[in-house]
Structures are given as structure tokens and as C-alpha cells.
Design a protein around this motif. Sequence first.
Motif, mmCIF file in Angstrom:
data_model
loop_
_atom_site.group_PDB
_atom_site.id
_atom_site.type_symbol
_atom_site.label_atom_id
_atom_site.label_comp_id
_atom_site.label_asym_id
_atom_site.label_seq_id
_atom_site.Cartn_x
_atom_site.Cartn_y
_atom_site.Cartn_z
ATOM 1 N N MET A 1 0.545 -1.173 0.522
ATOM 2 C CA MET A 1 0.205 -0.003 0.167
ATOM 3 C C MET A 1 0.534 1.328 0.105
ATOM 4 O O MET A 1 0.920 2.065 -0.927
ATOM 5 N N GLN A 2 1.782 1.051 0.468
ATOM 6 C CA GLN A 2 2.820 2.255 0.403
ATOM 7 C C GLN A 2 3.807 3.001 -1.055
ATOM 8 O O GLN A 2 3.903 3.865 -0.743
ATOM 9 N N ARG A 3 3.936 1.353 -1.277
ATOM 10 C CA ARG A 3 5.138 1.667 -2.329
ATOM 11 C C ARG A 3 3.740 2.508 -3.507
ATOM 12 O O ARG A 3 3.282 3.539 -4.644
ATOM 13 N N ILE A 4 2.031 2.127 -3.213
ATOM 14 C CA ILE A 4 1.069 2.993 -4.300
ATOM 15 C C ILE A 4 0.357 3.646 -4.172
ATOM 16 O O ILE A 4 0.970 5.033 -4.698
ATOM 17 N N ASP A 5 0.564 4.078 -3.148
ATOM 18 C CA ASP A 5 0.528 5.761 -2.336
ATOM 19 C C ASP A 5 1.764 6.718 -2.677
ATOM 20 O O ASP A 5 1.892 8.024 -2.816
ATOM 21 N N GLU A 6 3.104 6.303 -2.527
ATOM 22 C CA GLU A 6 4.311 6.470 -3.541
ATOM 23 C C GLU A 6 4.248 6.835 -5.028
ATOM 24 O O GLU A 6 4.475 8.204 -5.189
ATOM 25 N N LEU A 7 3.635 6.487 -5.823
ATOM 26 C CA LEU A 7 3.294 6.422 -6.604
ATOM 27 C C LEU A 7 2.089 7.644 -7.329
ATOM 28 O O LEU A 7 2.553 8.206 -8.083
ATOM 29 N N VAL A 8 1.614 7.567 -6.782
ATOM 30 C CA VAL A 8 0.475 8.674 -6.734
ATOM 31 C C VAL A 8 0.952 10.086 -6.147
ATOM 32 O O VAL A 8 0.863 10.953 -6.612
ATOM 33 N N ARG A 9 1.189 10.243 -5.122
ATOM 34 C CA ARG A 9 2.373 10.958 -4.670
ATOM 35 C C ARG A 9 3.840 11.937 -5.559
ATOM 36 O O ARG A 9 3.898 12.260 -6.389
ATOM 37 N N THR A 10 4.814 11.313 -5.744
ATOM 38 C CA THR A 10 5.664 11.241 -7.401
ATOM 39 C C THR A 10 4.871 11.134 -8.299
ATOM 40 O O THR A 10 5.791 11.984 -9.288
ATOM 41 N N ARG A 11 3.925 10.652 -8.964
ATOM 42 C CA ARG A 11 4.027 10.871 -10.590
ATOM 43 C C ARG A 11 3.016 11.364 -10.449
ATOM 44 O O ARG A 11 2.021 11.640 -11.897
ATOM 45 N N ASP A 12 2.662 12.669 -9.903
ATOM 46 C CA ASP A 12 1.341 13.486 -10.226
ATOM 47 C C ASP A 12 0.080 12.636 -10.540
ATOM 48 O O ASP A 12 -0.861 12.945 -10.907
ATOM 49 N N VAL A 13 -0.563 11.771 -9.585
ATOM 50 C CA VAL A 13 -1.415 11.207 -10.677
ATOM 51 C C VAL A 13 -2.854 11.359 -9.573
ATOM 52 O O VAL A 13 -2.646 11.810 -8.510
ATOM 53 N N GLY A 14 -4.146 12.011 -10.264
ATOM 54 C CA GLY A 14 -4.637 12.529 -9.869
ATOM 55 C C GLY A 14 -6.219 11.572 -9.529
ATOM 56 O O GLY A 14 -7.353 11.625 -8.795
ATOM 57 N N LEU A 15 -5.543 10.756 -9.951
ATOM 58 C CA LEU A 15 -7.573 9.283 -10.079
ATOM 59 C C LEU A 15 -6.792 7.702 -10.003
ATOM 60 O O LEU A 15 -5.686 7.860 -10.995
#
Length: 125
Positions: A41-55
Amino acid sequence: MSRVLALDFGEARCGCAISDPTGTLATPLEAIERPDTRRGMQRIDELVRTRDVGLVVVGLPLTLSGEEGPQALLTREWAGRLAARLHVPVELYDERLTTRQAERTGGQADEDSRAAAHLLEAYLA
């Protein structure tokens, strides 16, 4: 414009793909091992934060007839836990046949992430 992250959830691995900022291209990323763990879950959260994910779009594994089986229930539960953790919307999207598409098309990325890229392409279309 922010990006869309697609996830092909499996208990052992979660395929990942991300859109470009315009929402026209889908690129497979490295799969995440054991996505239902704290580290996953932490890795997914990092992807969202570092890759400018909006959805975040999570593939919902329906049967060919469109029914929900046991894996769809597990996926819904996991997506709910993920949504509670992230600060972006999480949507479910029909992922039927994406694994077959990934098998047929081949490529450099792992099969789970290629399936996530096919899911994302269908969602973006």
C-alpha cells in the motif's frame, strides 16, 4: 493535467500502468509485490504522490457474463482500503480480457503491468 494510475490487483502482485499528462498514452510500470500489505500500500501511495496522479483505476475482474465472483469481491474490498488511504479518487473498471490481451501482445514489461496498461487504455478511450 494530472495522470491516471491503473492497477491490476492480484494477491501476489499488482500490475501498474500510468497515463501521460494528456490522458492519451498508457505506460506499464513495475508491478508491486504483495499489494495488500502495509509495504505494498505504501508503494502505491508513493506512486500517487511522486507521479502527479489524480485518479486511480482498479481493474474489476468480472466473469465473461459480467457477473462478480470471489476475486471481484476481494478486489472491491482492497480498493475500498486503498481509497481510504489515498487522497485521490479510486474507481473500479471492468478488466475482462486484459490478461489475454497482455499475453497476446507481449512486450518488455511484466504481464501484470501490461494487463494494467490495457485496462488503462480502455478506461481512457
